[in-house]
Scaffold this active site. Structure first.
Site, PDB file in Angstrom:
ATOM      1  N   ARG A 249       7.385   0.674  13.672  1.00 36.11           N
ATOM      2  CA  ARG A 249       7.895   0.096  12.427  1.00 36.11           C
ATOM      3  C   ARG A 249       9.003  -0.933  12.684  1.00 36.11           C
ATOM      4  O   ARG A 249       9.522  -1.534  11.752  1.00 36.11           O
ATOM      5  CB  ARG A 249       8.469   1.191  11.517  1.00 36.11           C
TER       6      ARG A 249
ATOM      7  N   ARG B 198      13.348   3.985  12.400  1.00 35.16           N
ATOM      8  CA  ARG B 198      12.256   4.955  12.401  1.00 35.16           C
ATOM      9  C   ARG B 198      11.385   4.780  13.653  1.00 35.16           C
ATOM     10  O   ARG B 198      11.881   4.339  14.684  1.00 35.16           O
ATOM     11  CB  ARG B 198      11.473   4.822  11.084  1.00 35.16           C
TER      12      ARG B 198
ATOM     13  N   ALA C 260       3.304  -0.659   4.790  1.00 36.97           N
ATOM     14  CA  ALA C 260       2.942  -0.757   6.211  1.00 36.97           C
ATOM     15  C   ALA C 260       2.415  -2.143   6.597  1.00 36.97           C
ATOM     16  O   ALA C 260       2.396  -2.485   7.785  1.00 36.97           O
ATOM     17  CB  ALA C 260       1.928   0.324   6.568  1.00 36.97           C
TER      18      ALA C 260
ATOM     19  N   HIS D  55       4.332  -4.483   9.077  1.00 35.34           N
ATOM     20  CA  HIS D  55       4.384  -4.398  10.531  1.00 35.34           C
ATOM     21  C   HIS D  55       3.244  -5.126  11.254  1.00 35.34           C
ATOM     22  O   HIS D  55       3.288  -5.237  12.467  1.00 35.34           O
ATOM     23  CB  HIS D  55       4.444  -2.920  10.937  1.00 35.34           C
TER      24      HIS D  55
ATOM     25  N   GLU E   4      12.801  -9.534   1.424  1.00 34.96           N
ATOM     26  CA  GLU E   4      12.041  -8.389   1.941  1.00 34.96           C
ATOM     27  C   GLU E   4      12.808  -7.116   1.578  1.00 34.96           C
ATOM     28  O   GLU E   4      14.028  -7.054   1.749  1.00 34.96           O
ATOM     29  CB  GLU E   4      11.931  -8.522   3.468  1.00 34.96           C
TER      30      GLU E   4
ATOM     31  N   ASN F 274       8.074  -5.563  -1.104  1.00 32.37           N
ATOM     32  CA  ASN F 274       8.052  -4.396  -0.230  1.00 32.37           C
ATOM     33  C   ASN F 274       6.603  -4.260   0.221  1.00 32.37           C
ATOM     34  O   ASN F 274       5.761  -3.737  -0.505  1.00 32.37           O
ATOM     35  CB  ASN F 274       8.509  -3.127  -0.949  1.00 32.37           C
TER      36      ASN F 274
ATOM     37  N   ARG G 299       4.978  11.025  -2.515  1.00 33.56           N
ATOM     38  CA  ARG G 299       4.736  10.742  -1.111  1.00 33.56           C
ATOM     39  C   ARG G 299       6.016  10.910  -0.289  1.00 33.56           C
ATOM     40  O   ARG G 299       7.020  10.248  -0.559  1.00 33.56           O
ATOM     41  CB  ARG G 299       4.267   9.285  -1.029  1.00 33.56           C
TER      42      ARG G 299
ATOM     43  N   TYR H 141      11.290   8.852   1.197  1.00 28.96           N
ATOM     44  CA  TYR H 141      11.313   7.807   0.170  1.00 28.96           C
ATOM     45  C   TYR H 141      11.966   8.229  -1.140  1.00 28.96           C
ATOM     46  O   TYR H 141      12.092   7.412  -2.050  1.00 28.96           O
ATOM     47  CB  TYR H 141       9.874   7.326  -0.094  1.00 28.96           C
TER      48      TYR H 141
ATOM     49  N   ASP I 206       1.977 -15.642   6.508  1.00 26.24           N
ATOM     50  CA  ASP I 206       1.565 -17.037   6.310  1.00 26.24           C
ATOM     51  C   ASP I 206       1.577 -17.412   4.829  1.00 26.24           C
ATOM     52  O   ASP I 206       1.973 -18.531   4.465  1.00 26.24           O
ATOM     53  CB  ASP I 206       0.165 -17.264   6.882  1.00 26.24           C
TER      54      ASP I 206
ATOM     55  N   PRO J 292       0.792  -1.216   0.000  1.00 29.50           N
ATOM     56  CA  PRO J 292       0.000   0.000   0.000  1.00 29.50           C
ATOM     57  C   PRO J 292       0.836   1.282   0.000  1.00 29.50           C
ATOM     58  O   PRO J 292       1.895   1.348   0.620  1.00 29.50           O
ATOM     59  CB  PRO J 292      -0.817  -0.102   1.297  1.00 29.50           C
ATOM     60  N   ASN J 293       0.309   2.248  -0.722  1.00 28.70           N
ATOM     61  CA  ASN J 293       0.853   3.604  -0.820  1.00 28.70           C
ATOM     62  C   ASN J 293       2.114   3.721  -1.678  1.00 28.70           C
ATOM     63  O   ASN J 293       2.569   4.833  -1.949  1.00 28.70           O
ATOM     64  CB  ASN J 293       1.106   4.217   0.580  1.00 28.70           C
TER      65      ASN J 293
ATOM     66  N   HIS K 184      12.830  -2.719   1.570  1.00 29.80           N
ATOM     67  CA  HIS K 184      12.311  -1.400   1.987  1.00 29.80           C
ATOM     68  C   HIS K 184      13.233  -0.311   1.482  1.00 29.80           C
ATOM     69  O   HIS K 184      14.463  -0.470   1.511  1.00 29.80           O
ATOM     70  CB  HIS K 184      12.233  -1.300   3.517  1.00 29.80           C
ATOM     71  N   LEU K 185      12.633   0.801   1.074  1.00 27.59           N
ATOM     72  CA  LEU K 185      13.429   1.965   0.665  1.00 27.59           C
ATOM     73  C   LEU K 185      14.128   2.569   1.878  1.00 27.59           C
ATOM     74  O   LEU K 185      15.326   2.845   1.861  1.00 27.59           O
ATOM     75  CB  LEU K 185      12.513   3.007   0.021  1.00 27.59           C
ATOM     76  N   SER K 186      13.353   2.795   2.928  1.00 30.79           N
ATOM     77  CA  SER K 186      13.899   3.336   4.178  1.00 30.79           C
ATOM     78  C   SER K 186      14.345   2.170   5.057  1.00 30.79           C
ATOM     79  O   SER K 186      14.169   0.996   4.675  1.00 30.79           O
ATOM     80  CB  SER K 186      12.823   4.158   4.891  1.00 30.79           C
TER      81      SER K 186
HETATM   82  C1  DQA Z   1       8.451   1.008   3.581  1.00 32.64           C
HETATM   83  C2  DQA Z   1       8.585   1.179   5.093  1.00 32.64           C
HETATM   84  C3  DQA Z   1       7.246   0.991   5.778  1.00 32.64           C
HETATM   85  O1  DQA Z   1       7.367   1.185   7.180  1.00 32.64           O
HETATM   86  C4  DQA Z   1       6.243   1.993   5.245  1.00 32.64           C
HETATM   87  O2  DQA Z   1       4.967   1.782   5.840  1.00 32.64           O
HETATM   88  C5  DQA Z   1       6.155   2.016   3.778  1.00 32.64           C
HETATM   89  C6  DQA Z   1       7.387   1.899   3.002  1.00 32.64           C
HETATM   90  C7  DQA Z   1       9.781   1.338   2.854  1.00 32.64           C
HETATM   91  O3  DQA Z   1       9.903   0.974   1.686  1.00 32.64           O
HETATM   92  O4  DQA Z   1      10.654   1.988   3.427  1.00 32.64           O
HETATM   93  O5  DQA Z   1       5.081   2.191   3.195  1.00 32.64           O
HETATM   94  O6  DQA Z   1       8.145  -0.347   3.314  1.00 32.64           O
END
Ligand code: DQA
Length: 148
Positions: free
Chosen positions: A114, A110, A80, A83, A101, A77, A21, A26, A90, A13-14, A103-105
């Site tokens: 998270r 953080r 959210a 978390h 897995e 990725n 964003r 990011y 599963d 999501p997002n 993640h950008l950040s």
């Molecule tokens: C994220 C880190 C997550 O905590 C956050 O909710 C995101 C992006 C990242 O790519 O850093 O939506 O997965």
């Protein structure tokens, strides 16, 4: 002719809003830019990327199920969902190939909420905090994990 192994790249999501964003967190690259980075890295290893972004947990779970026996690896990725989405954990546990897995950040640097990743226990590797270069690193990790 044998076809190239498929790496399913999942974006949660997002992530469709990347570029607009929270650019301070990011960056300014779009999701399409990151997918292109992953595709370029995959090509160098004889792999092909199939990408899906969804804001819906069930859509991501269905895609993970459909990858069983069809895709060689998953890079995810989960946004959210990372978390708290134990149903994604599963589904990934039922996948028969390596999971990376991504993640950008670096979520562990953080807010405290998270710091837990429900995906980490089922991931062979976690790549976090490398920004857009993480997409290249994730495909490199997949190539390494799939190497005979
Ligand atoms: C994220 C880190 C997550 O905590 C956050 O909710 C995101 C992006 C990242 O790519 O850093 O939506 O997965």
């Amino acid at each position: 002719m044998s076809s190239a192994p498929i790496v399913l790249l999942l974006s949660g999501p997002n992530l469709n809003l990347l570029g607009e964003r929270e650019p301070d967190v990011y960056g300014t690259a779009t999701l399409a830019d990151h997918v292109a980075t992953a595709e370029a890295a995959a090509t160098g290893h004889g792999l092909v990327v199939e990408h899906l972004q969804s804001n819906h947990e069930g859509v991501l779970i269905d895609a993970i199920h459909a990858a069983r026996g069809r895709c060689a690896a998953i890079v995810v990725n989960p946004g959210a969902f990372t978390h708290y989405a134990w149903a994604i954990h599963d589904a990934l546990a039922a996948f028969d190939g390596p999971v990376v897995e991504l993640h950008l950040s670096d979520p562990k640097q953080r807010e405290p909420w998270r710091h837990l990743s429900v995906v980490e226990p089922v991931a062979a590797r976690t790549i976090a905090g490398h920004g857009g270069d993480g997409y290249r690193l994730a495909l490199e990790a997949v190539a390494e994990l799939l190497a005979p």
